[in-house]
Design an enzyme around this catalytic site. Structure first.
Site, short mmCIF file in Angstrom:
data_model
loop_
_atom_site.label_atom_id
_atom_site.label_comp_id
_atom_site.label_asym_id
_atom_site.label_seq_id
_atom_site.Cartn_x
_atom_site.Cartn_y
_atom_site.Cartn_z
N SER A 199 -58.81 24.89 -49.07
CA SER A 199 -57.50 25.23 -49.63
C SER A 199 -56.40 24.69 -48.70
CB SER A 199 -57.40 26.74 -49.83
OG SER A 199 -56.26 27.07 -50.58
N ASP A 249 -60.25 25.08 -56.29
CA ASP A 249 -60.11 25.52 -54.91
C ASP A 249 -61.44 25.61 -54.16
OD1 ASP A 249 -59.34 26.72 -52.56
OD2 ASP A 249 -58.40 28.45 -53.48
#
EC number: 3.1.1.-
Length: 387
Positions: free
Chosen positions: A77, A216
């Site tokens: 991320s 993600d």
């Protein structure tokens, strides 16, 4: 005469011990792992700025960069974004961003990244267009193989239901992983409900098109990618004779710095069993990811602390984490100037805090110790290479 002989024996023992220590340091694999957390990436950004500054002072080199000292840098991320910033080369084949440029990057672009709301109740909160634009502008056409050190950036393919880990060391057998860095960065940051998933293609070893449908990286590795980074470092060691000493996962031969983006000790106290007994899917959906991330991050740290200590190498592992975030600093997408200033303050204050209840050493002192090891190791390797 006996005194002289004893003194000489003592000197030989000291020299032998010193030589052994330096030889061990030279063989060590160094790993940096950076958690995910959206705008909270300002916290590890502040820590990285301090660490790089210490390395520059120790080596008397204003151009010293973190990629010069770590064998593997991994992130998920926002941690994947930071990884790319400090490992992607510029036109001079140096990292396009120094550590002291990370926080200003968030201040400049954060309000725009987290301001392009789609306004759709059933769609992602943000459209991701500005994020992609700024990644393309800064990372250009650079691909994984050009990274200045080994990287480990995670994502998750929602079509194949498998994690995807972008590393240099896997490119020989999986050339389709040699994606553009901006595609990788967007993918690892595409948190479900926040940003749309990312679709792009590369080519296989046979020249066929290979499709990615990514979200993600935290879906694949949770928010703390430390274990992922260690596994990549271990596989890297298997291919490099210089790292033969850690092929059996000998943590005495590994230096691991793991940077968190902050959690809140109050989160687990927010709800009671009586209160949640009547919750349905919607109520749980709003909090379960935060609970899972916090618990998994804690367990990763617990596991690593245990195994490093079991090998009497607890000094080789440093987890830098703020566990008492409050208010807006707990939010992943509050990019207001006031909150970003608060996050900087969190990072700066963290440096003055003790590492743990059992370890009075402050994070600042621990990072200086780590910097000294990194600096000495780099010098030893440079000296060996010159012979």
């Amino acid at each position: 005469m006996a005194t002289t002989k004893s003194f000489l024996i003592l000197i030989v023992m000291i020299l032998a011990t010193t030589s052994s220590t330096f030889a061990s340091l030279e063989e060590m694999v160094t790993v940096l792992s950076i958690d995910g957390g959206g705008i909270k990436g300002i916290i590890p950004g502040t820590i990285l700025e301090f660490l790089e500054g210490q390395l520059q002072k120790m080596d008397n080199n204003a151009d010293a960069r973190l990629a010069d000292y770590f064998d593997v840098i991994g992130g998920t991320s926002t941690g994947g974004l930071l990884t790319s910033m400090i490992t992607t080369p510029n036109e001079n084949n140096r990292p396009f961003a120094a550590a002291n440029e990370i926080v200003p990057f968030f201040f400049e672009h954060g309000p725009h990244i987290f301001n392009s709301s789609t306004g759709q109740f059933f769609g992602p909160k943000y459209d991701g267009k500005y994020l992609m634009q700024v990644l393309q502008e800064n990372l250009g056409e650079t691909r994984v193989h050009q990274a200045l050190t080994e990287v480990a950036i995670s994502s998750f393919d929602i079509k194949t239901n498998k994690p995807v880990i972008f590393t240099k060391s896997d490119l020989a057998k999986s050339p389709e992983l040699d994606a553009k860095m901006y595609d990788i960065c967007y993918s690892t940051a595409a948190a479900p409900t926040y940003f749309p998933p990312h679709y792009f293609t590369t080519n296989t070893i046979n020249g066929d098109k290979y499709e990615f449908n990514l979200v993600d990286g935290a879906v694949a590795t949770v928010a703390d990618p430390a274990l992922l980074s260690i596994s990549v470092a271990t596989r890297l060691a298997e291919k490099d004779p210089a790292f033969a000493s850690i092929r059996s996962l000998n943590y005495k031969k590994m230096l691991l710095l793991s940077l968190g983006t902050g959690t809140t000790s109050e989160f687990d106290k927010t709800y009671t069993a009586e209160e949640t007994a009547k919750w349905g899917a919607i109520q749980w959906m709003l909090v379960i990811q935060r609970m899972t991330d916090a618990a998994s991050s804690y367990m990763t740290d617990y596991y690593l602390s245990t195994v490093f200590q079991a090998q009497n190498s607890q000094k080789n592992y440093l987890r830098v984490q703020e566990n008492a975030l409050t208010g807006t600093t707990t939010e992943m997408d509050d990019a207001s100037e006031a909150n970003m200033e608060s996050l900087v303050q969190v990072g700066e204050n963290l440096l003055k805090k003790p590492v743990s209840k059992d370890n009075p050493e402050t994070y600042e002192e621990a990072l200086k110790r780590f910097a000294k090891l990194l600096s000495d190791r780099k010098k030893l390797r440079a000296n060996k290479a010159s012979y």
